[in-house]
Design a protein around this motif. Structure first.
Motif, PDB file in Angstrom:
ATOM      1  N   TRP A  78     -24.255 -42.670 -11.138  1.00  0.00           N
ATOM      2  CA  TRP A  78     -24.217 -42.955  -9.694  1.00  0.00           C
ATOM      3  C   TRP A  78     -23.372 -41.916  -8.967  1.00  0.00           C
ATOM      4  O   TRP A  78     -23.775 -41.370  -7.944  1.00  0.00           O
ATOM      5  CB  TRP A  78     -23.664 -44.362  -9.476  1.00  0.00           C
ATOM      6  CG  TRP A  78     -23.549 -44.718  -8.027  1.00  0.00           C
ATOM      7  CD1 TRP A  78     -24.544 -45.132  -7.198  1.00  0.00           C
ATOM      8  CD2 TRP A  78     -22.365 -44.650  -7.238  1.00  0.00           C
ATOM      9  NE1 TRP A  78     -24.060 -45.338  -5.929  1.00  0.00           N
ATOM     10  CE2 TRP A  78     -22.712 -45.049  -5.920  1.00  0.00           C
ATOM     11  CE3 TRP A  78     -21.041 -44.295  -7.495  1.00  0.00           C
ATOM     12  CZ2 TRP A  78     -21.788 -45.099  -4.890  1.00  0.00           C
ATOM     13  CZ3 TRP A  78     -20.104 -44.353  -6.460  1.00  0.00           C
ATOM     14  CH2 TRP A  78     -20.490 -44.752  -5.170  1.00  0.00           C
ATOM     15  N   PHE A  79     -22.176 -41.628  -9.529  1.00  0.00           N
ATOM     16  CA  PHE A  79     -21.237 -40.698  -8.906  1.00  0.00           C
ATOM     17  C   PHE A  79     -21.858 -39.297  -8.768  1.00  0.00           C
ATOM     18  O   PHE A  79     -21.852 -38.698  -7.691  1.00  0.00           O
ATOM     19  CB  PHE A  79     -19.953 -40.639  -9.738  1.00  0.00           C
ATOM     20  CG  PHE A  79     -18.956 -39.626  -9.266  1.00  0.00           C
ATOM     21  CD1 PHE A  79     -18.208 -39.834  -8.108  1.00  0.00           C
ATOM     22  CD2 PHE A  79     -18.769 -38.439  -9.967  1.00  0.00           C
ATOM     23  CE1 PHE A  79     -17.296 -38.894  -7.673  1.00  0.00           C
ATOM     24  CE2 PHE A  79     -17.859 -37.498  -9.540  1.00  0.00           C
ATOM     25  CZ  PHE A  79     -17.127 -37.718  -8.384  1.00  0.00           C
ATOM     26  N   LEU A  80     -22.417 -38.801  -9.878  1.00  0.00           N
ATOM     27  CA  LEU A  80     -22.988 -37.450  -9.877  1.00  0.00           C
ATOM     28  C   LEU A  80     -24.162 -37.341  -8.898  1.00  0.00           C
ATOM     29  O   LEU A  80     -24.250 -36.384  -8.119  1.00  0.00           O
ATOM     30  CB  LEU A  80     -23.446 -37.059 -11.286  1.00  0.00           C
ATOM     31  CG  LEU A  80     -22.330 -36.808 -12.307  1.00  0.00           C
ATOM     32  CD1 LEU A  80     -22.920 -36.572 -13.692  1.00  0.00           C
ATOM     33  CD2 LEU A  80     -21.465 -35.614 -11.894  1.00  0.00           C
ATOM     34  N   SER A  81     -25.044 -38.337  -8.956  1.00  0.00           N
ATOM     35  CA  SER A  81     -26.239 -38.256  -8.112  1.00  0.00           C
ATOM     36  C   SER A  81     -25.890 -38.418  -6.640  1.00  0.00           C
ATOM     37  O   SER A  81     -26.392 -37.673  -5.793  1.00  0.00           O
ATOM     38  CB  SER A  81     -27.265 -39.308  -8.538  1.00  0.00           C
ATOM     39  OG  SER A  81     -26.683 -40.583  -8.475  1.00  0.00           O
ATOM     40  N   SER A  82     -24.996 -39.355  -6.307  1.00  0.00           N
ATOM     41  CA  SER A  82     -24.664 -39.578  -4.893  1.00  0.00           C
ATOM     42  C   SER A  82     -23.919 -38.371  -4.318  1.00  0.00           C
ATOM     43  O   SER A  82     -24.165 -37.952  -3.190  1.00  0.00           O
ATOM     44  CB  SER A  82     -23.846 -40.858  -4.713  1.00  0.00           C
ATOM     45  OG  SER A  82     -22.652 -40.763  -5.434  1.00  0.00           O
ATOM     46  N   ARG A  83     -23.033 -37.748  -5.116  1.00  0.00           N
ATOM     47  CA  ARG A  83     -22.291 -36.582  -4.644  1.00  0.00           C
ATOM     48  C   ARG A  83     -23.252 -35.417  -4.388  1.00  0.00           C
ATOM     49  O   ARG A  83     -23.165 -34.735  -3.372  1.00  0.00           O
ATOM     50  CB  ARG A  83     -21.242 -36.179  -5.686  1.00  0.00           C
ATOM     51  CG  ARG A  83     -20.190 -35.222  -5.134  1.00  0.00           C
ATOM     52  CD  ARG A  83     -19.189 -34.835  -6.163  1.00  0.00           C
ATOM     53  NE  ARG A  83     -19.813 -34.128  -7.286  1.00  0.00           N
ATOM     54  CZ  ARG A  83     -19.126 -33.448  -8.202  1.00  0.00           C
ATOM     55  NH1 ARG A  83     -17.805 -33.451  -8.174  1.00  0.00           N
ATOM     56  NH2 ARG A  83     -19.737 -32.817  -9.178  1.00  0.00           N
ATOM     57  N   ARG A  84     -24.199 -35.257  -5.317  1.00  0.00           N
ATOM     58  CA  ARG A  84     -25.142 -34.153  -5.183  1.00  0.00           C
ATOM     59  C   ARG A  84     -26.082 -34.366  -3.987  1.00  0.00           C
ATOM     60  O   ARG A  84     -26.350 -33.443  -3.231  1.00  0.00           O
ATOM     61  CB  ARG A  84     -25.962 -34.039  -6.478  1.00  0.00           C
ATOM     62  CG  ARG A  84     -26.873 -32.819  -6.530  1.00  0.00           C
ATOM     63  CD  ARG A  84     -27.546 -32.710  -7.868  1.00  0.00           C
ATOM     64  NE  ARG A  84     -28.228 -33.936  -8.254  1.00  0.00           N
ATOM     65  CZ  ARG A  84     -29.396 -34.316  -7.762  1.00  0.00           C
ATOM     66  NH1 ARG A  84     -30.010 -33.593  -6.877  1.00  0.00           N
ATOM     67  NH2 ARG A  84     -29.946 -35.447  -8.153  1.00  0.00           N
ATOM     68  N   LEU A  85     -26.548 -35.617  -3.821  1.00  0.00           N
ATOM     69  CA  LEU A  85     -27.501 -35.893  -2.750  1.00  0.00           C
ATOM     70  C   LEU A  85     -26.847 -35.832  -1.370  1.00  0.00           C
ATOM     71  O   LEU A  85     -27.503 -35.541  -0.370  1.00  0.00           O
ATOM     72  CB  LEU A  85     -28.167 -37.253  -2.965  1.00  0.00           C
ATOM     73  CG  LEU A  85     -29.096 -37.314  -4.181  1.00  0.00           C
ATOM     74  CD1 LEU A  85     -29.513 -38.744  -4.477  1.00  0.00           C
ATOM     75  CD2 LEU A  85     -30.324 -36.443  -3.961  1.00  0.00           C
ATOM     76  N   GLN A  86     -25.549 -36.126  -1.304  1.00  0.00           N
ATOM     77  CA  GLN A  86     -24.835 -36.069  -0.022  1.00  0.00           C
ATOM     78  C   GLN A  86     -24.507 -34.633   0.384  1.00  0.00           C
ATOM     79  O   GLN A  86     -24.274 -34.339   1.555  1.00  0.00           O
ATOM     80  CB  GLN A  86     -23.541 -36.875  -0.104  1.00  0.00           C
ATOM     81  CG  GLN A  86     -23.771 -38.375   0.078  1.00  0.00           C
ATOM     82  CD  GLN A  86     -22.534 -39.202  -0.235  1.00  0.00           C
ATOM     83  OE1 GLN A  86     -21.460 -38.658  -0.430  1.00  0.00           O
ATOM     84  NE2 GLN A  86     -22.716 -40.503  -0.297  1.00  0.00           N
ATOM     85  N   ALA A  87     -24.455 -33.771  -0.651  1.00  0.00           N
ATOM     86  CA  ALA A  87     -24.029 -32.378  -0.380  1.00  0.00           C
ATOM     87  C   ALA A  87     -25.098 -31.601   0.403  1.00  0.00           C
ATOM     88  O   ALA A  87     -26.267 -31.909   0.363  1.00  0.00           O
ATOM     89  CB  ALA A  87     -23.750 -31.673  -1.699  1.00  0.00           C
TER      90      ALA A  87
END
Lengths: 87, 463
Positions: A78-87
């Protein structure tokens, strides 16, 4: 055996939503999520079954030893995907 | 952590995770102790039953006045009985499915049509009655050995057997699994002079064609056995023997109704060596405690056997990695209060006394040390059976993994033993016996006979 059934349903719903909403996950995010979900399923199955086996002590420890890694994997995904998608 | 936790204790032990975990009981419909005797929430207790009752009208009833009472039928009864008999005979002769000889035999096993027969005691010859199919106007049941195996297994499961296997008794090899003489000193002998099983003051004669041994197990309550050694825990064996005796008698009636002979054990642990026959029939393997260990129920079974002249396809011995697991596990021997079990890593050809039968490479037990402890403690023991890692119930995936690993990945054996200690028998060296509190057992909501009869089966009882 309600917990493992619920987890199965949740897993199917989450994957369906990801596909329908065309969320673009990297391969390692899928892998982390699948491992996490699998561990959560195993934890839930062993917990519920151990309660039925009249082994509450074993149920608690199996939930702990399998559930914590499951949360870590799911959290990482969740952390990796949400950080990447928000970037 | 205490052995049986209340929800409050569980919260305390599990911390944050306990929050999630403790929701389980609500979802499972259980209460303070798990599992409880409470029924699910949709079953409400009410002051009056859902059926209306008028106590003013009601009288105490005469139990002889039922639908079975002949007075209600008058002259019609004889005619109805004749119709009943004719229909039954006609279906039997035609072999109508569900009414044919094999169906009659299955029903006869439960005493259907033989209501006055007592099945309470194990008998060598078995219950007597009008079993002969030729007396019913049909010839004896015939089928291939494989069909016979399927039929006998299905019937015996219905009578209460947990697992069923078959061994051909061959002179010079497997025939040696029959006892030379029974516990009452009567000699067991194959005899060409006897066409039927015959019992005299000194002998139990077997007809030469009774060469198929039917070997079966009866599951016992592991949960109760974990209260051993107590009177409560000791009752587990008695229950197993009692059910085994009934299964034998039912099977004897079944086989006789099919048209075959069925000499059995004259009492518990008679006729032949139980673990020996069970191993040859593939019901399990030999274990460190010098008894049978099964893949489905671990050691928590009693083993029984009877013979027949029905040609049944034999079942083969198995390797599920269980005996190999025993090499490194040693839990039964370590926990044995009388130190009657071998701690050697490898099995041996050397026996420990006359009570052992030589000829197998096994972990021979010291039967006298074991029984001495029984006298000391005042009841049967069974700790070696109850605490074997394979006695765990097999609902949790962990136990299935253990069974798979024993057969396929023996390198994990010692790890699985350590895990079993940690999860199920923590600090057992210092806690003393019994491990589980006998008083807690009364609060459990156990299935009939305290066993899970769906264990090891593909098709559960759906009606």
């Amino acid at each position: 055996m309600l917990f493992p059934t619920l987890l199965l349903i949740i897993g199917v719903v989450v994957v369906t939503m990801l596909i329908v909403k065309k969320v673009n996950l990297k391969w390692y995010e899928w892998l982390l999520g699948i491992i996490g979900w699998f561990l959560a399923y195993v934890a839930a199955q062993n917990y519920s079954a151990s309660i039925l086996e009249v082994e509450p002590r074993a149920a608690g420890y199996l939930l702990l030893f399998l559930g914590v890694p499951a949360l870590i994997f799911l959290g990482l995904a969740w952390f990796l995907s949400s950080r990447r998608l928000q970037a | 952590m205490p052995e049986n936790l209340t929800r409050r204790e569980f919260f305390k032990e599990m911390g944050v995770l306990g929050t999630a975990a403790a929701t389980g009981p609500f979802l499972l419909g259980a209460d303070e102790k798990l599992p409880s005797n409470k029924r699910p929430g949709w079953i409400k207790e009410i002051d009056k039953p859902t059926v209306e009752i008028d106590w003013e009208v009601m009288k105490r009833h005469d139990a002889s006045i039922t639908g079975f009472n002949p007075k209600f039928y008058g002259d019609k009864l004889d005619k109805l009985k004749e119709i009943d008999k004719t229909n039954e005979q006609s279906r039997l002769e035609k072999g109508t499915p569900g009414w044919d000889l094999k169906a009659h035999a299955v029903a006869a096993g439960w005493g259907h049509g033989f209501a006055n027969l007592s099945l309470a005691e194990s008998q060598f010859i078995g219950p007597e009655g009008r079993f002969n199919p030729e007396d019913r106007g049909v010839s004896k049941w015939k089928g291939t050995p494989e069909e016979a195996a399927e039929l006998v297994t299905a019937a015996m499961r219905y009578y209460g057997a947990s697992s069923v296997g078959f061994v051909k008794l061959e002179p010079g090899t497997t025939e040696k699994l029959l006892y030379a003489n029974d516990g009452d000193r009567k000699i067991i002998e194959y005899s060409s002079a006897h066409s039927e099983p015959t019992e005299t003051e000194t002998h139990r004669y077997l007809p030469q064609d009774c060469r198929t041994a039917i070997v079966f197990t009866v599951q016992m309550s592991r949960e109760l056995w974990r209260r051993a050694p107590t009177e409560l825990g000791g009752s587990v064996s008695s229950m197993g023997y009692e059910i085994g005796g009934l299964v034998q008698a039912r099977t004897q009636m079944f086989l006789k109704t099919l048209g075959y002979q069925a000499p059995g054990e004259y009492r518990r642990n008679a006729l032949g060596t139980a673990p020996g026959m069970a191993v040859m029939a593939g019901l399990g393997e030999m274990a460190r405690y010098n008894r049978l260990i099964t893949p489905e129920y671990g050691p928590v079974v009693r083993v029984f056997k009877l013979l027949t002249n029905l040609d049944i396809a034999p079942t083969k011995p198995i390797d599920a990695g269980l005996m190999n697991f025993c090499r490194t596990c040693k839990k039964c021997a370590e926990m044995c209060p009388s130190k009657a079990l071998s701690m050697d890593e490898e099995p041996s050809w050397e026996t420990t006394g006359e009570w052992n039968n030589p000829g197998i490479k096994a972990w021979y037990d010291d039967g006298v040390k074991c029984r001495s402890y029984w006298y000391e403690v005042g009841t049967g023991c069974g700790i070696c059976f109850a605490y074997c890692p394979f006695s765990e119930k097999n609902l949790a995936g962990l136990h299935k993994l253990q069974g798979w690993a024993a057969g396929n990945l023996p390198v994990l054996n010692s790890t699985l033993r350590t895990l079993d200690d940690f999860l199920y028998t923590p600090n057992w060296e210092t806690l003393g016996q019994p491990m589980k509190d006998p008083e807690d057992w009364y609060k459990l909501d156990m299935p009939e006979y305290g066993i899970d009869t769906t264990r090891g089966k593909i098709h559960g009882d759906l009606g």
